[in-house]
Design a protein around this motif. Structure first.
Motif, PDB file in Angstrom:
ATOM      1  N   GLU A  50       0.676  -1.118  -0.056  1.00 57.81           N
ATOM      2  CA  GLU A  50       0.075   0.081  -0.056  1.00 57.81           C
ATOM      3  C   GLU A  50       0.794   1.131  -0.186  1.00 57.81           C
ATOM      4  O   GLU A  50       0.665   2.299  -0.632  1.00 57.81           O
ATOM      5  CB  GLU A  50      -0.806  -0.091   1.320  1.00 57.81           C
ATOM      6  N   LEU A  51       1.835   1.482   0.838  1.00 56.50           N
ATOM      7  CA  LEU A  51       2.784   2.277   0.759  1.00 56.50           C
ATOM      8  C   LEU A  51       3.631   2.396  -0.456  1.00 56.50           C
ATOM      9  O   LEU A  51       4.088   3.868  -0.686  1.00 56.50           O
ATOM     10  CB  LEU A  51       3.631   2.341   2.193  1.00 56.50           C
ATOM     11  N   GLN A  52       3.820   1.393  -0.838  1.00 54.29           N
ATOM     12  CA  GLN A  52       4.804   1.661  -2.211  1.00 54.29           C
ATOM     13  C   GLN A  52       4.053   2.364  -3.263  1.00 54.29           C
ATOM     14  O   GLN A  52       4.282   2.992  -3.957  1.00 54.29           O
ATOM     15  CB  GLN A  52       5.327   0.302  -2.551  1.00 54.29           C
ATOM     16  N   ARG A  53       2.772   1.901  -3.122  1.00 53.23           N
ATOM     17  CA  ARG A  53       1.865   2.529  -4.314  1.00 53.23           C
ATOM     18  C   ARG A  53       1.446   3.911  -4.077  1.00 53.23           C
ATOM     19  O   ARG A  53       1.614   4.826  -4.944  1.00 53.23           O
ATOM     20  CB  ARG A  53       0.436   1.669  -4.315  1.00 53.23           C
ATOM     21  N   MET A  54       1.557   4.287  -2.831  1.00 58.50           N
ATOM     22  CA  MET A  54       1.558   5.861  -2.832  1.00 58.50           C
ATOM     23  C   MET A  54       2.946   6.566  -2.854  1.00 58.50           C
ATOM     24  O   MET A  54       2.810   7.800  -3.459  1.00 58.50           O
ATOM     25  CB  MET A  54       1.202   6.107  -1.203  1.00 58.50           C
ATOM     26  N   MET A  55       3.826   5.812  -2.655  1.00 54.21           N
ATOM     27  CA  MET A  55       5.286   6.444  -3.081  1.00 54.21           C
ATOM     28  C   MET A  55       5.321   6.415  -4.643  1.00 54.21           C
ATOM     29  O   MET A  55       5.790   7.527  -4.882  1.00 54.21           O
ATOM     30  CB  MET A  55       6.317   5.401  -2.546  1.00 54.21           C
ATOM     31  N   TYR A  56       4.866   5.614  -5.133  1.00 53.84           N
ATOM     32  CA  TYR A  56       4.771   5.671  -6.928  1.00 53.84           C
ATOM     33  C   TYR A  56       3.918   6.864  -7.292  1.00 53.84           C
ATOM     34  O   TYR A  56       4.560   7.779  -8.094  1.00 53.84           O
ATOM     35  CB  TYR A  56       4.238   4.228  -7.467  1.00 53.84           C
ATOM     36  N   ALA A  57       2.829   7.164  -6.498  1.00 55.83           N
ATOM     37  CA  ALA A  57       1.950   8.068  -7.026  1.00 55.83           C
ATOM     38  C   ALA A  57       2.572   9.453  -6.773  1.00 55.83           C
ATOM     39  O   ALA A  57       2.484  10.491  -7.322  1.00 55.83           O
ATOM     40  CB  ALA A  57       0.523   7.959  -6.446  1.00 55.83           C
ATOM     41  N   HIS A  58       3.253   9.419  -5.216  1.00 57.56           N
ATOM     42  CA  HIS A  58       3.706  10.785  -4.805  1.00 57.56           C
ATOM     43  C   HIS A  58       4.971  11.066  -5.703  1.00 57.56           C
ATOM     44  O   HIS A  58       5.410  12.523  -5.968  1.00 57.56           O
ATOM     45  CB  HIS A  58       4.008  10.490  -3.340  1.00 57.56           C
ATOM     46  N   GLY A 120       9.734   6.690  -6.733  1.00 57.56           N
ATOM     47  CA  GLY A 120       8.505   6.165  -6.532  1.00 57.56           C
ATOM     48  C   GLY A 120       8.738   4.506  -6.728  1.00 57.56           C
ATOM     49  O   GLY A 120       7.691   3.896  -6.175  1.00 57.56           O
ATOM     50  N   ARG A 121      10.001   4.263  -6.525  1.00 55.31           N
ATOM     51  CA  ARG A 121      10.377   2.455  -6.637  1.00 55.31           C
ATOM     52  C   ARG A 121      11.056   2.113  -5.548  1.00 55.31           C
ATOM     53  O   ARG A 121      11.911   2.854  -4.937  1.00 55.31           O
ATOM     54  CB  ARG A 121      10.828   2.205  -7.858  1.00 55.31           C
ATOM     55  N   ILE A 122      11.194   0.861  -5.283  1.00 55.92           N
ATOM     56  CA  ILE A 122      11.826   0.081  -4.282  1.00 55.92           C
ATOM     57  C   ILE A 122      12.924  -0.585  -5.246  1.00 55.92           C
ATOM     58  O   ILE A 122      12.804  -1.338  -5.974  1.00 55.92           O
ATOM     59  CB  ILE A 122      11.161  -0.895  -3.343  1.00 55.92           C
ATOM     60  N   GLY A 123      14.112  -0.293  -4.916  1.00 55.55           N
ATOM     61  CA  GLY A 123      15.185  -0.988  -5.559  1.00 55.55           C
ATOM     62  C   GLY A 123      15.906  -1.922  -4.337  1.00 55.55           C
ATOM     63  O   GLY A 123      16.043  -1.686  -3.418  1.00 55.55           O
ATOM     64  N   ILE A 124      16.227  -3.051  -4.897  1.00 53.42           N
ATOM     65  CA  ILE A 124      16.904  -4.061  -4.056  1.00 53.42           C
ATOM     66  C   ILE A 124      18.064  -4.815  -4.440  1.00 53.42           C
ATOM     67  O   ILE A 124      18.295  -5.133  -5.586  1.00 53.42           O
ATOM     68  CB  ILE A 124      15.948  -5.222  -3.794  1.00 53.42           C
ATOM     69  N   PHE A 125      19.227  -4.586  -4.007  1.00 57.87           N
ATOM     70  CA  PHE A 125      20.570  -5.261  -4.203  1.00 57.87           C
ATOM     71  C   PHE A 125      20.737  -6.279  -3.463  1.00 57.87           C
ATOM     72  O   PHE A 125      20.982  -6.364  -2.355  1.00 57.87           O
ATOM     73  CB  PHE A 125      21.774  -4.003  -3.860  1.00 57.87           C
ATOM     74  N   ASN A 126      20.913  -7.144  -4.132  1.00 60.69           N
ATOM     75  CA  ASN A 126      21.221  -8.679  -3.426  1.00 60.69           C
ATOM     76  C   ASN A 126      22.903  -8.684  -3.583  1.00 60.69           C
ATOM     77  O   ASN A 126      23.479  -9.108  -4.778  1.00 60.69           O
ATOM     78  CB  ASN A 126      20.678  -9.754  -4.178  1.00 60.69           C
ATOM     79  N   ARG A 127      23.765  -8.208  -2.752  1.00 55.42           N
ATOM     80  CA  ARG A 127      24.861  -7.970  -2.589  1.00 55.42           C
ATOM     81  C   ARG A 127      24.901  -6.414  -3.410  1.00 55.42           C
ATOM     82  O   ARG A 127      24.032  -6.179  -3.919  1.00 55.42           O
ATOM     83  CB  ARG A 127      25.828  -8.854  -3.245  1.00 55.42           C
ATOM     84  N   SER A 128      26.065  -5.890  -3.204  1.00 56.80           N
ATOM     85  CA  SER A 128      26.165  -4.592  -3.807  1.00 56.80           C
ATOM     86  C   SER A 128      27.629  -3.819  -3.886  1.00 56.80           C
ATOM     87  O   SER A 128      28.536  -4.797  -3.867  1.00 56.80           O
ATOM     88  CB  SER A 128      25.478  -3.581  -2.740  1.00 56.80           C
TER      89      SER A 128
END
Length: 294
Positions: A50-58, A120-128
């Motif tokens: 739900e909060l990611q959807r809001m972050m995308y719209a914001h 607006g998006r969540i990025g995930i780094f598996n190792r970095s």
């Protein structure tokens, strides 16, 4: 239904000296049974979605989740279980393996810079980029053999590592200033639990594909890796880019804590859906009537 533990208990922000040995690899169960675990995780996942959807719209913030751990700590499973409920258009997952020839011809942050999340998006780094002060620090011969750096850059290795920490700190500070919140997870696995998981990969046919001979050889450097993690966390933990040291011997506990951390971070952002003017609302009603009469 809420997790009965404060994620702040696992947060490291650079205030005071961090000692890895003081952090447990296992804690008491946060769940009553398997069904209770699923219910708790589902609640967190719904909130994250739900909060990611809001972050995308914001469209002002993005969130970067960095996962680092020893082999078999459960990075893949944690990412899969927590983010499976989030709209696929709102997340991106990047797993960073051994650098390619092209990547080695650039500075050490280049390949991860390309994968940073859009607003607006969540990025995930598996190792970095942290691999460059972890694996490379445990195996400094990598610098000399493959990274092709000028001699003056590597002559003093103490300065070399500090310069890399400094580059990471600068990068994460710049990301924060641009609206990207950086959360870093170290999944804190015990040596005994890692051994048991490696044995399970050998004993269970459906897990054979996960086993690598290199995992066993890297295990011989356990103490060096623990030291490298401790030094990296001490050098880069900050209020704007904290580390979370998560007990990883119990995968369910680990996932619940990580999910709660992500949820709380999203809640902390000053976000809202775009406001609609009175004039626009009037326009929308006109279109609504057209659709009704269609």
């Amino acid at each position: 239904m809420h997790i009965a533990i404060d994620p702040k208990d696992f947060r490291v922000t650079g205030e005071g000296k961090f000692k890895l040995k003081k952090h447990d690899t296992k804690i008491e169960d946060l769940y009553k049974d398997k069904r209770n675990y699923r219910d708790m995780l589902d609640e967190c996942k719904e909130g994250i979605n739900e909060l990611q959807r809001m972050m995308y719209a914001h469209d002002r913030y993005s969130l970067l989740l960095v996962f680092q751990a020893m082999d078999a700590a459960g990075k893949d499973g944690t990412i899969r279980h927590i983010m499976s409920g989030v709209n696929v258009h709102g997340i991106s997952v990047h797993a960073f393996k051994q650098p390619s020839a092209e990547e080695l011809d650039h500075d050490f942050l280049w390949r991860t810079n390309k994968a940073l999340p859009q607003r607006g998006r969540i990025g995930i780094f598996n190792r970095s980029y942290y691999e460059e002060v972890l694996v490379v620090k445990v195996h400094p011969e990598i610098i000399l053999k493959s990274q092709k750096l000028p001699a003056e850059c590597t002559r003093d290795l103490d300065k070399f590592w500090e310069h890399r920490y400094e580059s990471i700190r600068d990068k994460e500070r710049q990301l924060w200033r641009s609206g990207t919140r950086v959360i870093k997870f170290f999944l804190n696995l015990s040596r005994d639990e890692q051994r048991d998981r490696f044995i399970a990969r050998i004993d269970e046919p459906e897990k054979n594909w996960k086993f690598s001979e290199g995992d066993v050889s890297e295990r011989q450097h356990w103490d060096a890796y623990q030291k490298a993690y401790e030094e990296a966390i001490n050098a880069t933990a900050a209020k704007h880019a904290p580390w979370y040291v998560i007990p990883a011997d119990d995968k369910r506990n680990m996932r619940l804590i990580v999910a709660q951390v992500v949820l709380e971070e999203l809640k902390s952002l000053d976000m809202h859906y775009p406001e609609v003017s009175d004039a626009r609302r009037a326009e929308l009603q006109v279109y609504r009537k057209r659709l009704e009469n269609d």
